[in-house]
Design a protein around this motif. Structure first.
Motif, PDB file in Angstrom:
ATOM      1  N   TYR A   1       0.729  -1.197  -0.055  1.00  0.00           N
ATOM      2  CA  TYR A   1       0.132   0.060   0.132  1.00  0.00           C
ATOM      3  C   TYR A   1       0.942   1.360  -0.004  1.00  0.00           C
TER       4      TYR A   1
ATOM      5  N   THR B   1      -7.228   3.601  -2.534  1.00  0.00           N
ATOM      6  CA  THR B   1      -7.644   2.565  -1.392  1.00  0.00           C
ATOM      7  C   THR B   1      -8.601   1.551  -1.741  1.00  0.00           C
TER       8      THR B   1
ATOM      9  N   PHE C   1      -6.988  -0.873  -4.045  1.00  0.00           N
ATOM     10  CA  PHE C   1      -6.206  -1.410  -3.529  1.00  0.00           C
ATOM     11  C   PHE C   1      -7.141  -2.868  -2.839  1.00  0.00           C
TER      12      PHE C   1
ATOM     13  N   HIS D   1      -9.363  -0.586   4.176  1.00  0.00           N
ATOM     14  CA  HIS D   1      -8.381  -0.963   4.823  1.00  0.00           C
ATOM     15  C   HIS D   1      -8.588  -2.413   5.577  1.00  0.00           C
TER      16      HIS D   1
END
Ligand SMILES: Nc1ncnc2c1ncn2[C@@H]1O[C@H](COP(=O)(O)OP(=O)(O)OP(=O)(O)O)[C@@H](O)[C@H]1O
Ligand SMILES: [Mg+2]
Lengths: 303, 248
Positions: free
Chosen positions: B96, B152, B155, B234
């Motif tokens: 990341y 994000t 990801f 996350h």
């Protein structure tokens, strides 16, 4: 936990989609031992290895490496492990050297000198700066072995490491594993090459349908001698020789051939039979002994 | 951790793809400059125009972020990565961080080359209009927030799928339809639309006197929503990555 075992697999079970792939497997590998994992396709060798190195979660049971449980402290446990799982996939767009640098960075204390040392060991010095995509299968396998050895692990786990190696490479690997074993490093190695296992391992676990069905010690010479050999005697008077031996030794498993006879013998009995034939003035042209190999036993057990 | 980021950077910057993206970015700026050469432009005005090229950076961010995890699965190298004495959390985080570094690199590169090309084509005279260095930098600032959220999200998609192609395509589809969805939702003045991520990513709506996307939206509200999504993305990617049985 015994002091001498480097790897302990305790009652490990793994289910995938409700299908039991590994069923209550337990075994341990001692310090300096080369432990073989032998089984037909789909037996669960790779799955077991995947659990040992943390690629798959343990369904039930526990795995202990050098006294550390992988489910309690994975990082510590993996410090002493170097592994190849199935094919060693490398970054193809990097050179062999860059690949090694990459893995070296993941563990503290690996010097550049060590990387070069390992490179030399696997005999890739000339090609180490080439991109991996230009490597042959065997060269990739060698690089795979190199990355497993980088941090001097005390337990090597090699899933079919001879796959793609040429005979010289296989021999080198075998010799090297033996050398490591003498230094106290243990190896768990899986393979389909049964004859290969016989030459390489101290003990072999035979695994089938997710269960260990037998563990054979190959180092133990008494057991080795117990093995029956199929011995063919080629003689000038087959019938006479056959009768003499049959009468004298009372072997049941004996067969008359056109130019001799065949019987099952222990190794140390061969000279006795030979002597008896010579005494009766029977001319012996040849004695051929084929040991009932691990391969035969393996096929017997798994079929 | 530093070593891991170094590894990820090595893998990123030794791919030709990464440098093609960089080259294209500079090339597009030069083409822009040629088209605008005879207009009354200042270097700052050019820098301002160039700041809209960040939508291209968004594309690169998506490609990179959505493939950085999935590609390790596609190539099978993930298993070589995970059998080290390093936790999966650290491995994921290093990836990341390396994506964020790459995006920062592209943003700074875009800004600097726009200054340089601006000077070359339009000289150093300052602008007659009201564009200042401040407005240009502000624009980059807002864009960074959008890029951060886009990356994000991509990801997270990357850690959910094994195929990097699938991961990239999915991230793109969602990225390109997001603004349409915001538009449609706001047309119907759908109350819950304000909770949608992409209604909040562009914070310019609070600074340039425009209307907000939905009634009752405030800056604090948007920042709060962004943080919630950020943490959620996350959490999902970490959970998926840590839990997964690796069978490549
Ligand atoms: N991801 C998976 N999902 C479902 N079943 C699986 C999965 N991976 C492995 N299996 C099953 O688990 C069993 C054991 O597979 P494993 O790869 O461990 O065998 P193996 O002993 O390594 O075989 P080989 O000698 O072919 O390498 C097989 O029946 C296989 O079909
Ligand atoms: Mg296998």
């Amino acid at each position: 936990m015994t002091q001498s075992s480097v790897l302990e697999v305790k009652n490990v079970t793994k289910k995938i989609n409700n299908k039991t792939i590994i069923d209550q497997i337990s075994f341990s590998v001692n310090r300096g031992e080369i432990y073989g994992f032998l089984g037909p396709n789909g037996a669960g060798k790779t799955t077991t290895i995947r659990m040992i190195v943390g690629l798959m979660s343990l369904g039930e049971g526990d795995i202990i490496i050098n006294g550390t449980s992988i489910s309690k402290n994975f990082e510590k446990a993996m410090h002493s492990v170097g592994a190849i799982v199935e094919n060693p996939e490398m970054y193809k767009f990097l050179s062999g050297y860059q690949n090694l640098v990459h893995y070296a960075r993941m563990i503290p204390g690996i010097s550049k000198a060590r990387i070069l040392e390992v490179t030399k060991l696997i005999g890739l010095e000339d090609r180490i700066h080439d991109k991996v995509k230009r490597y042959s299968l065997g060269m990739r396998q060698r690089l795979g072995i190199a990355q497993a050895l980088l941090h001097k692990p005390s337990l090597l786990i090699l899933d079919e490491p001879t796959n793609g190696l040429d005979p010289a490479g296989i021999r080198e690997l075998r010799d090297y594993l033996r050398q490591l074993a003498n230094e106290g490093i243990s190896t768990l190695v899986s393979s389909h090459l049964l004859s290969e296992m016989e030459l390489m391992c101290d003990r072999v676990a035979i695994i089938k349908e997710g269960k260990i069905i037998d563990v054979k010690s190959l180092k133990d010479s008494s057991e080795h001698r117990e093995l029956q050999n199929k011995v063919i005697f080629e003689v000038n008077q087959p019938k006479k020789g056959f009768d003499i031996i049959k009468e004298k030794f009372e072997y049941k498993e004996m067969k008359l051939l056109e130019n001799g006879f065949v019987l099952l013998l222990k190794r140390e009995e061969i000279p006795k039979v030979n002597q008896s034939l010579v005494k009766e003035e029977i001319l012996i042209y040849s004695i051929n002994s084929t040991s009932k190999s691990l391969e035969d036993q393996f096929l017997e057990l798994t079929n | 951790m530093l070593n891991l980021v170094q590894n990820e950077n090595m893998k990123l910057y030794l791919r030709i793809r990464t440098w093609i993206m960089v080259g294209l970015l500079v090339l597009i700026q030069i083409i822009f400059a040629f088209f605008l050469e005879n207009t009354v432009f200042s270097w700052l005005a050019f820098a301002d125009v160039s700041s809209y090229l960040t939508s291209i950076i968004a594309i690169y961010a998506i490609v990179t972020a959505s493939s950085i995890v999935a590609s390790e699965f596609s190539s099978g190298t993930i298993k070589m990565l995970l059998i080290r004495p390093v936790s999966r959390t650290k491995i994921l985080m290093s990836k990341y961080i390396s994506v964020l570094l790459y995006i920062s690199f592209l943003l700074i590169l875009n800004l600097l080359t726009s200054f340089i090309i601006g000077f070359i084509f339009f000289g150093s005279a300052s602008a007659s209009n009201d564009i200042t260095l401040g407005t240009v930098l502000q624009n980059y600032g807002f864009t960074s927030i959008e890029l951060l959220m886009t990356a994000t999200f991509a990801f997270m998609i990357s850690s959910l799928f094994r195929s990097s192609v699938l991961s990239i395509i999915l991230s793109f589809i969602i990225h390109f339809f997001s603004s349409t969805v915001v538009l449609v939702l706001s047309q119907f003045n759908y109350t819950y639309g304000k909770f949608f991520l992409y209604s909040n990513t562009d914070l310019r709506q609070y600074f340039y006197g425009n209307q907000t996307n939905f009634e009752g939206m405030t800056l604090t509200f948007s920042i709060f929503i962004l943080i919630v999504y950020f943490v959620l993305f996350h959490f999902v990617s970490l959970y998926a990555f840590k839990k997964r049985d690796v069978v490549v």
